[in-house]
Design a protein around this motif. Structure first.
Motif, PDB file in Angstrom:
ATOM      1  N   GLN A 253      28.931  12.493 -23.989  1.00 45.11           N
ATOM      2  CA  GLN A 253      28.618  10.306 -23.217  1.00 45.11           C
ATOM      3  C   GLN A 253      26.693  10.952 -23.318  1.00 45.11           C
ATOM      4  OE1 GLN A 253      30.791  10.945 -19.773  1.00 45.11           O
ATOM      5  NE2 GLN A 253      32.951  10.814 -20.722  1.00 45.11           N
ATOM      6  N   ALA A 254      25.910  11.586 -22.874  1.00 42.73           N
ATOM      7  CA  ALA A 254      24.574  11.743 -22.521  1.00 42.73           C
ATOM      8  C   ALA A 254      24.056  12.312 -23.608  1.00 42.73           C
ATOM      9  CB  ALA A 254      25.005  13.691 -21.628  1.00 42.73           C
ATOM     10  N   ILE A 255      24.277  13.138 -25.093  1.00 41.75           N
ATOM     11  CA  ILE A 255      24.134  12.674 -26.103  1.00 41.75           C
ATOM     12  C   ILE A 255      23.849  12.880 -26.962  1.00 41.75           C
ATOM     13  CG2 ILE A 255      22.302  14.521 -27.481  1.00 41.75           C
ATOM     14  CD1 ILE A 255      20.918  14.567 -24.529  1.00 41.75           C
ATOM     15  N   ILE A 256      25.925  13.469 -28.170  1.00 41.07           N
ATOM     16  CA  ILE A 256      25.397  13.069 -29.247  1.00 41.07           C
ATOM     17  C   ILE A 256      26.189  10.874 -29.337  1.00 41.07           C
ATOM     18  CG2 ILE A 256      26.823  13.335 -31.238  1.00 41.07           C
ATOM     19  CD1 ILE A 256      27.419  16.048 -29.796  1.00 41.07           C
ATOM     20  N   GLY A 257      26.998  10.550 -28.383  1.00 37.38           N
ATOM     21  CA  GLY A 257      26.999   9.699 -28.172  1.00 37.38           C
ATOM     22  C   GLY A 257      26.883   8.249 -27.970  1.00 37.38           C
ATOM     23  N   PRO A 258      25.066   8.167 -27.154  1.00 40.85           N
ATOM     24  CA  PRO A 258      24.302   7.059 -27.558  1.00 40.85           C
ATOM     25  C   PRO A 258      23.443   7.298 -29.315  1.00 40.85           C
ATOM     26  CG  PRO A 258      24.359   8.347 -25.473  1.00 40.85           C
ATOM     27  CD  PRO A 258      24.868   9.008 -26.367  1.00 40.85           C
ATOM     28  N   ARG A 259      22.996   8.491 -29.142  1.00 41.43           N
ATOM     29  CA  ARG A 259      22.613   8.713 -30.491  1.00 41.43           C
ATOM     30  C   ARG A 259      23.716   8.368 -31.945  1.00 41.43           C
ATOM     31  NH1 ARG A 259      19.911   8.404 -33.777  1.00 41.43           N
ATOM     32  NH2 ARG A 259      18.181   9.758 -35.787  1.00 41.43           N
ATOM     33  N   MET A 260      24.388   8.537 -31.098  1.00 42.38           N
ATOM     34  CA  MET A 260      25.031   8.416 -33.453  1.00 42.38           C
ATOM     35  C   MET A 260      25.718   6.244 -33.298  1.00 42.38           C
ATOM     36  SD  MET A 260      27.348  11.633 -33.706  1.00 42.38           S
ATOM     37  CE  MET A 260      27.721  11.240 -35.133  1.00 42.38           C
TER      38      MET A 260
END
Length: 862
Positions: A253-260
């Motif tokens: 939720q904090a890093i990978i989701g927004p990046r992908m």
């Protein structure tokens, strides 16, 4: 100095209290203070206050444990009493042992008392052991509390484990109240320690979802537990997998989701600063940039988390991350044609490098990504297949669009006599003479001046009862459904035509063989010639209209085939998708199958949709035939590509599909007409016969106008003629089924037939010529050609003549006219019996007709 003197009493008092309660020595600054009367007063008061608090705590503890203490005191008193009794009994036994003359009974009592004493001693020893065990467990739990307060989580866990072992060793039932109380206390302490552990864990591993930050530290200031120690705690609580799942979801939720999230217009990039992983700035949407950021994330976790935690979190994280990479990022990067193949090769290379990076990091769970890289041809072919099918579906969803006029061109070998006949009937839009001799110049010139586009097959129509002119064009009716017998229900169709799987072309070969035998209209065949040596080739042209759907579907098919041919060229031998060339040549079959499967639904929304579907399918088949012929002559493609194109079955399927569309539409219209004419009931026995006839005639005219701007002229004649024939057949059958026909009823039937025969104006030869010239049809002496397209048309007209004739006229119609060509002897005799009284004159006419079943044939023979 004044300030320090003012605080000296308080400092001395606090130091004395700490030393008294905890044995803590004061700091040097406090121990060096001078103690005087002014300092002792507050110190004594502080000690007194601490004493009172301690007494209150002791009192509270005594209150809480009063029942247990009293129970233990009572038990201890009973034990002391038992010990005293045991000593008294032992003294008695010793005294009695000194007495020589003791009876056997007395000895037995003494032995029993001795056994009792042994048991009592054993019981007392067990009680003592239990009390010592309870005391030991209680002391261990006290140590757990102190470790908890000092945040020494591992010590607290070890002590808790020790307390449970001690509880198991106590020789007392688990239902004992003291044991239950200790067990409850141990459980509560475990929960308290877990809360402290949560706090310490969140300090070491913290995820800020809102601000996109992940911090992982091995130790934290003020916390004695390290991250390595935390692993032991997680294992003790059996929470390694659960805690790693929660950590993964937080990081996602904090890093990978927004990046992908590829749907976003801008994407953040990932940076690592010391022990913090954060999002900052903007990143491009390339696959390479994504892999760089994912590598940063994975390396950060590998470096900061212990190995046990990495193994657990990777088992959850890697399958999800690789699935998103494959199904979202990589699948979207797959092109649907060869135009973007260079970029696709770069994507494959970057994906392969990322797989090697994951392997070097000793990570697992990326098998799906590895499979995608290794099967690039299959992936690309799947994208081409998906794109092709979706393109066909999307185009159909847009509707029929603007219609377009196209030409059907056919070459026929005809004799000089047939050529002159065609010229005299102004049948050909354009003719290529191919060396006609000088005997034909006038006729040829007349032909070129005329602009109707009716082909030879549509104009060389047979007489009623013979094969119609559509034979030469191959417009058969698929098992003779469009030419039903009178009273035959339209629903009597073959089951295999109703099967929806026919739209996909399954079984078309078998169906084509059956339709060849059962069809009332055989495939295209050359016209018969009178003098084979004098035949010449004519180019026949006919126009019809198609919708906007065939062109993009054909363009798609041709583009796919061109891509397949390109992959067989030398320039693509090193392409990662070269192996997909064979698969590309099979995609046209799927695209055409998709068109056949879903097009009836979209075409049905238009009034003339089924006829557009018939035209479109035929047009596509014609274009594919021309393309296949031109393909075999091309020299700019490889021999392999020329041999890989196989469209014969697809062309046959499209032709069969077109015939089914036409046949289904005609059956539907015939059902509508039969319903308008009373269905299975006799039309002549309906209350509103005239209005029913008017409605049916209006329906035919409406469909004629609708189809006029869609169908080719020859097909239009066939279709409208088939509807007219349906009305005619129904009327004839219902008249023949009447029990009797009176004079008034005969007049009404003749009037009704006159209304129907008004449809002759649809089949005037000049109809289309006047429309092409922008004129309205005018009345003339032209002979309508209705009978050429409606086999029962002349039969209906002669029925009207019979109903309006007397016996003399009826005899003339049979003996001198052509009534015997359209009615049998039995039918005419039945009509006479229905319409005339039984008298000598009637019997005479019946006898004469009976003796002359074929009067015209006998006359011609004579």
């Amino acid at each position: 100095m004044a300030a320090s003197q003012e605080t000296a009493p308080e400092q001395v008092a606090q130091a004395l209290v700490e030393f008294t309660l905890r044995g803590s020595f004061p700091e040097e600054a406090v121990s060096s203070l001078k103690i005087g009367p002014r300092v002792l007063g507050p110190a004594i008061e502080a000690l007194a206050e601490a004493k009172s608090k301690l007494q209150a705590e002791i009192h509270a503890i005594n209150e809480e444990t009063a029942s247990d203490v009293q129970s233990w005191q009572a038990n201890a008193k009973r034990v002391q009493d038992d010990i005293l009794r045991s000593k008294a009994l032992a003294n008695d036994i010793l005294k009695q042992a000194d007495t020589p003359d003791v009876s056997g009974k007395r000895l037995h009592d003494i032995e029993a008392k001795a056994d009792f004493l042994v048991r009592e001693l054993n019981y007392n020893q067990q009680v003592q052991l239990a009390l010592r065990g309870i005391k030991a467990v209680n002391q261990t739990l006290d140590q757990v509390e102190r470790a908890r307060d000092d945040r020494r989580i591992l010590d607290a866990l070890h002590l808790l484990e020790k307390s449970w072992t001690q509880l198991d060793e106590i020789p007392v039932s688990k239902s004992c109240r003291a044991i239950r109380l200790l067990d409850i206390r141990a459980f509560e302490l475990k929960r308290d320690v877990h809360e402290v552990f949560d706090h310490v864990w969140n300090t070491l591993v913290h995820v800020d979802v809102e601000h996109g930050r992940v911090s992982v530290r091995d130790t934290a200031e003020g916390e004695p537990m390290s991250l390595t120690d935390a692993v032991i705690g997680l294992k003790a609580y059996k929470e390694v997998d659960k805690r790693m799942q929660d950590l993964w979801h937080d990081i996602d939720q904090a890093i990978i989701g927004p990046r992908m999230d590829i749907s976003q217009t801008t994407l953040p990039t990932v940076t690592v600063e010391d022990s913090v992983l954060r999002m900052s700035g903007n990143a491009d949407k390339t696959i390479k940039s994504l892999f760089v950021d994912l590598e940063k994330i994975l390396r950060f976790l590998l470096e900061k988390l212990p190995a046990d935690l990495v193994e657990s979190i990777s088992s959850v994280m890697m399958p999800e991350v690789t699935a998103r990479i494959t199904h979202v990022w990589l699948d979207q990067a797959v092109p649907s044609s060869l135009k973007e193949m260079e970029e696709f090769q770069d994507v494959i290379g970057v994906a392969r490098e990322f797989c090697e990076t994951l392997k070097s990091l000793q990570l697992t769970g990326f098998g799906e990504l590895r499979e995608w890289v290794d099967s690039a041809p299959r992936v690309w072919l799947g994208k081409c297949r998906e794109s092709a099918l979706d393109s066909v579906r999307s185009k159909l969803a847009e509707g029929l669009g603007q219609s377009k006029q196209v030409e059907k061109i056919e070459k026929q070998m005809v004799s000089r006599t047939e050529g002159k006949d065609l010229a005299s009937r102004a049948a050909i839009a354009d003719v290529d003479d191919h060396g006609w001799d000088e005997a034909w110049p006038d006729e040829e010139e007349d032909i070129k001046d005329e602009k109707p586009s009716e082909p030879v097959a549509a104009l060389a129509q047979p007489a009623a009862g013979e094969d119609d002119g559509t034979d030469a064009w191959g417009w058969n009716d698929e098992d003779a459904h469009t030419e039903q017998k009178p009273g035959e229900a339209a629903e009597e169709k073959k089951d295999d035509e109703d099967d929806p799987t026919t739209a996909w072309g399954w079984g078309d070969d078998a169906q084509n063989e059956e339709s060849t035998e059962a069809s009332t209209a055989p495939p295209s065949k050359p016209l018969p010639t009178q003098d084979p040596g004098a035949t010449r080739e004519l180019t026949l042209k006919e126009t019809y209209y198609i919708s906007s759907m065939p062109e993009p579907v054909l363009a798609l098919i041709l583009a796919i085939i061109e891509d397949g041919a390109a992959l067989t060229q030398e320039g693509y031998e090193n392409s990662p998708v070269t192996a997909a060339a064979v698969g590309l040549f099979s995609l046209p079959t799927l695209a055409l199958a998709m068109f056949r499967a879903v097009s009836p639904y979209y075409y049905a929304s238009d009034m003339g949709g089924s006829m557009y579907l018939y035209n479109d399918a035929n047009y596509m088949a014609e274009q594919l035939v021309d393309f296949a012929a031109a393909w075999k002559e091309r020299t700019d493609i490889s021999t392999r590509a020329r041999s890989m194109l196989r469209l014969d079955n697809d062309i046959k399927s499209m032709q069969s599909f077109a015939n089914r569309a036409y046949s289904n539409e005609m059956n539907t219209q015939k059902v509508v007409l039969r319903d308008l004419l009373g269905g299975e009931q006799n039309l002549m026995q309906q209350d509103e016969t005239d209005s029913l006839i008017v409605s049916a005639v209006a329906r035919v005219r409406s469909m004629a106008v609708t189809w006029e701007t869609i169908l080719a002229r020859s097909v239009w004649y066939q279709a409208v003629g088939s509807l007219v024939d349906a009305i005619s057949s129904k009327i004839i059958a219902d008249v023949m089924d009447l029990p009797a026909i009176g004079q008034d009823e005969a007049y009404d039937i003749a009037k009704m037939i006159a209304t129907v025969t008004g449809l002759d104006d649809l089949f005037l030869p000049s109809r289309f010529q006047q429309q092409e010239a922008g004129k309205r049809p005018e009345e003339s002496d032209e002979v309508p050609t209705t009978a050429q397209y409606a086999s029962t048309w002349l039969r209906l007209k002669y029925l009207s003549e019979v109903l309006q004739s007397n016996l003399r006229d009826l005899r003339y119609l049979w003996m001198e006219s052509e009534l015997s060509f359209y009615f049998t002897v039995d039918e005419v005799l039945e009509l006479i019996r229905l319409s005339f009284e039984d008298n000598p004159r009637t019997r005479e006419v019946i006898r004469e007709i009976t003796h002359n079943p074929h009067p015209r044939q006998a006359e011609e023979a004579w």
